[in-house]
Design a protein around this motif. Structure first.
Motif, short mmCIF file in Angstrom:
data_model
loop_
_atom_site.label_atom_id
_atom_site.label_comp_id
_atom_site.label_asym_id
_atom_site.label_seq_id
_atom_site.Cartn_x
_atom_site.Cartn_y
_atom_site.Cartn_z
N GLU A 183 16.85 6.50 -1.95
CA GLU A 183 16.34 6.78 -0.81
C GLU A 183 14.77 5.69 -0.18
OE1 GLU A 183 16.98 8.43 4.19
OE2 GLU A 183 18.54 8.98 1.86
N GLN A 184 14.06 6.25 -0.47
CA GLN A 184 12.30 5.92 -0.56
C GLN A 184 12.15 4.99 -0.81
OE1 GLN A 184 9.94 8.40 -2.96
NE2 GLN A 184 11.24 6.75 -3.71
N ALA A 193 5.71 8.31 5.96
CA ALA A 193 6.95 9.18 5.66
C ALA A 193 6.29 9.11 4.24
CB ALA A 193 7.68 7.71 4.65
N ALA A 194 6.91 10.62 4.35
CA ALA A 194 6.97 11.77 3.26
C ALA A 194 7.44 10.97 1.47
CB ALA A 194 6.68 13.39 3.25
N LEU A 195 6.91 10.62 0.86
CA LEU A 195 7.79 10.73 -0.83
C LEU A 195 7.16 12.04 -1.39
CD1 LEU A 195 5.08 8.05 -2.18
CD2 LEU A 195 7.31 7.63 -1.74
N TRP A 196 8.87 12.22 -2.38
CA TRP A 196 9.37 12.92 -2.90
C TRP A 196 8.17 13.58 -4.07
CZ3 TRP A 196 10.74 13.25 -8.24
CH2 TRP A 196 11.64 14.83 -8.53
N ASP A 197 7.85 14.75 -4.09
CA ASP A 197 6.61 14.61 -4.81
C ASP A 197 6.84 15.57 -6.16
OD1 ASP A 197 4.03 15.91 -6.14
OD2 ASP A 197 3.39 17.26 -4.47
N ALA A 225 -5.07 10.09 -13.85
CA ALA A 225 -6.72 11.62 -14.24
C ALA A 225 -6.94 12.10 -13.10
CB ALA A 225 -7.52 10.46 -14.38
N GLY A 226 -6.27 12.99 -12.30
CA GLY A 226 -6.15 14.09 -11.16
C GLY A 226 -6.64 12.86 -10.02
N VAL A 227 -6.33 12.03 -9.96
CA VAL A 227 -6.68 11.10 -8.75
C VAL A 227 -5.79 10.31 -7.98
CG1 VAL A 227 -8.26 8.82 -8.28
CG2 VAL A 227 -8.98 10.05 -9.51
N PRO A 228 -5.50 11.06 -7.01
CA PRO A 228 -4.14 10.37 -6.05
C PRO A 228 -4.05 8.87 -5.90
CG PRO A 228 -5.33 12.14 -4.79
CD PRO A 228 -6.04 11.37 -6.17
N GLN A 229 -3.14 8.09 -5.94
CA GLN A 229 -2.89 6.81 -6.07
C GLN A 229 -1.73 6.62 -4.38
OE1 GLN A 229 -4.63 4.39 -8.01
NE2 GLN A 229 -5.19 6.33 -8.82
N SER A 230 -2.68 6.18 -3.44
CA SER A 230 -1.93 5.17 -2.03
C SER A 230 -1.12 4.76 -2.28
CB SER A 230 -2.92 4.28 -1.36
OG SER A 230 -2.42 4.01 -0.78
N GLY A 231 -0.32 5.32 -2.19
CA GLY A 231 1.85 5.23 -1.74
C GLY A 231 2.08 5.42 -3.00
N GLU A 288 0.56 -1.24 -0.42
CA GLU A 288 -0.29 -0.03 0.24
C GLU A 288 1.46 1.22 -0.20
OE1 GLU A 288 -3.49 1.01 -0.02
OE2 GLU A 288 -3.54 -1.46 -0.73
N GLY A 289 2.24 0.98 0.18
CA GLY A 289 3.34 2.14 0.36
C GLY A 289 3.31 2.66 1.54
N PRO A 290 3.84 4.06 1.97
CA PRO A 290 4.59 4.10 3.12
C PRO A 290 3.83 4.68 3.49
CG PRO A 290 5.69 5.66 1.10
CD PRO A 290 4.33 4.83 0.45
N SER A 291 2.73 5.33 3.24
CA SER A 291 1.74 5.95 4.04
C SER A 291 0.40 4.48 5.11
CB SER A 291 0.77 7.05 2.99
OG SER A 291 1.47 7.79 2.45
N ALA A 292 0.36 5.33 5.56
CA ALA A 292 -0.41 5.40 6.66
C ALA A 292 -1.88 6.02 7.26
CB ALA A 292 0.21 4.17 8.77
N THR A 293 -2.92 6.16 6.79
CA THR A 293 -4.09 6.55 7.16
C THR A 293 -4.83 6.40 8.46
OG1 THR A 293 -5.49 5.91 5.25
CG2 THR A 293 -3.97 8.27 5.32
N GLY A 294 -5.08 7.15 9.19
CA GLY A 294 -5.79 6.67 10.66
C GLY A 294 -7.41 6.78 10.01
N THR A 295 -7.87 7.37 11.05
CA THR A 295 -9.57 7.54 10.73
C THR A 295 -9.75 8.92 10.62
OG1 THR A 295 -9.96 8.22 12.74
CG2 THR A 295 -10.83 5.93 13.02
N ALA A 296 -10.65 9.02 9.32
CA ALA A 296 -11.28 10.09 8.14
C ALA A 296 -10.36 10.37 7.64
CB ALA A 296 -11.67 11.08 9.41
N GLY A 297 -9.10 9.34 7.31
CA GLY A 297 -8.13 9.88 6.24
C GLY A 297 -7.05 11.00 7.24
N VAL A 298 -6.99 11.16 7.94
CA VAL A 298 -6.21 11.82 8.65
C VAL A 298 -4.90 11.09 8.60
CG1 VAL A 298 -5.48 12.78 10.43
CG2 VAL A 298 -7.61 12.90 10.34
N SER A 299 -3.40 11.86 8.69
CA SER A 299 -2.71 11.43 8.10
C SER A 299 -1.69 10.67 10.14
CB SER A 299 -0.84 11.52 7.62
OG SER A 299 -1.86 11.78 6.45
N THR A 300 -0.50 9.37 10.25
CA THR A 300 -0.54 8.96 11.24
C THR A 300 0.81 10.05 10.80
OG1 THR A 300 0.60 7.39 10.40
CG2 THR A 300 -1.77 6.77 11.20
#
Length: 174
Positions: free
Chosen positions: A137-138, A37-41, A66-72, A21-33
């Protein structure tokens, strides 16, 4: 038309390039924990000047698929007159890209003095696409180029990728 093709390839490239799922983990209501780990944007880290030098229009920027973010993933794409290019970052490894069914013809390449692994996607019978992944590194940074599906007589997309990569790759994280 090119945007749709690049978006279609992006979906193929993102979906199934490993089970993570990638390095991100989200808590309830989509709030990041706080452990996220932030990916280079690439949308915020590649300047308009570098994009113009790579042959694409910075004003055509599109984040996600197509404008939709992808997890990880962090994904950003731009269009030029004959080619589109997309930069992806993920916490996956080059080995995961090499093991993904449908990724074929891997070869070592050096672009802007950086080692990478170039590959094609199975089924690209018109030779419209070329991809290179670089270790970071990431995880990896992937540079993907897609030819216009409606223009005739365009050069190999890997030739364009190498030329665009000469100015883009130095901006990528190590």
């Amino acid at each position: 038309m090119t945007t749709l093709i690049v978006a279609g390839v992006a979906v193929v490239g993102v979906a199934g390039c490993g089970g993570s799922e990638g390095p991100s983990a989200t808590g309830t209501a989509g709030v990041s924990t706080s452990a996220e780990a932030a990916l280079w944007d690439p949308c915020t880290e590649i300047s308009d000047e570098v994009l113009a030098a790579a042959g694409v229009d910075p004003g055509t920027e599109e984040a996600g698929v197509a404008g939709v973010p992808q997890s990880g993933w962090e994904i950003c794409g731009w269009r030029g007159p004959d080619y589109s290019l997309t930069v992806y970052t993920t916490d996956q490894t080059i080995d995961e890209f090499e093991q993904k069914p449908g990724n074929i013809d891997f070869a070592d390449v050096t672009i802007a003095n950086r080692q990478g692994r170039q590959f094609k996607v199975q089924g690209d019978t018109r030779n419209l696409f070329c991809d290179v992944v670089f270790s970071a590194e990431q995880g990896v940074v992937q540079l993907a180029v897609g030819n216009s599906a409606i223009a005739d007589g365009l050069e190999d997309p890997c030739v364009y990728l190498e030329r665009a990569g000469a100015v883009l790759v130095p901006t990528f994280p190590n």
